[in-house]
Design an enzyme around this catalytic site. Structure first.
Site: not given
Ligand code: CA2
Length: 146
Positions: A13-14, A21, A26, A78, A81, A102, A104, A111
């Site tokens: 997700p996201n 963003r 990221y 990946n 969340a 896996e 990230h 974090r």
């Molecule tokens: O660091 C990573 O790849 C995560 O899997 C990214 C997740 C986060 O919940 C994990 O703890 C670590 C979040 C992905 C959201 O991606 C976004 C990208 C751009 C803007 C907002 C969110």
């Protein structure tokens, strides 16, 4: 000629918002940028990729099952969340019996505390975290050699 080995690359997700963003966390690559580089690398490694993203937990579970049914040799995931919440993904990774790597982008251990536990890590072959988009390419190199 034999068909090249298949590797699934699943994104949670996201991650469709990558590059649009929060670049300070990221990075500035979009998911399409990452996919393009992975496809290039896959060509050099002689493997085929199936790259997907969903904001829905059940899609990721279904695609893990599909990876096994399609004869994939490995999965890179990946789970975003869902990494920190999903017993369903833990069970699916365990059930398919494929090597799962896996990935990230950020380093969840550095974090917030709620990101410190991964339901995937204990059933994954390995984890790559904190290296940004490069982590996907390193995971692909590893997957191709497993
Ligand atoms: O660091 C990573 O790849 C995560 O899997 C990214 C997740 C986060 O919940 C994990 O703890 C670590 C979040 C992905 C959201 O991606 C976004 C990208 C751009 C803007 C907002 C969110």
């Amino acid at each position: 000629m034999a068909t090249p080995p298949l590797i699934y690359v699943l994104n949670g997700p996201n991650l469709n918002l990558l590059g649009l963003r929060e670049p300070e966390i990221y990075g500035s690559d979009t998911l399409d940028d990452i996919a393009e580089r992975l496809e290039e690398r896959a060509g050099a490694l002689g493997v085929r990729l199936e790259i997907r993203q969903s904001n829905h937990e059940g899609h990721l579970v279904d695609w893990l099952h599909e990876a096994r049914l399609q004869g994939a040799k490995a999965v890179i995931i990946n789970a975003a969340a869902f990494t920190h919440t999903s017993v369903a993904l833990h069970d699916a990774v365990k059930a398919i019996g494929l090597p799962v790597i896996e990935v990230h982008l950020s380093n969840p251990q550095a974090r917030e505390p709620f990101r410190h536990h991964s339901y995937i890590a204990s059933v994954a072959r390995g984890t790559i975290a904190g290296l940004g988009a490069l982590g996907y390419e390193l995971a692909l190199d590893a997957a191709a050699r497993l």
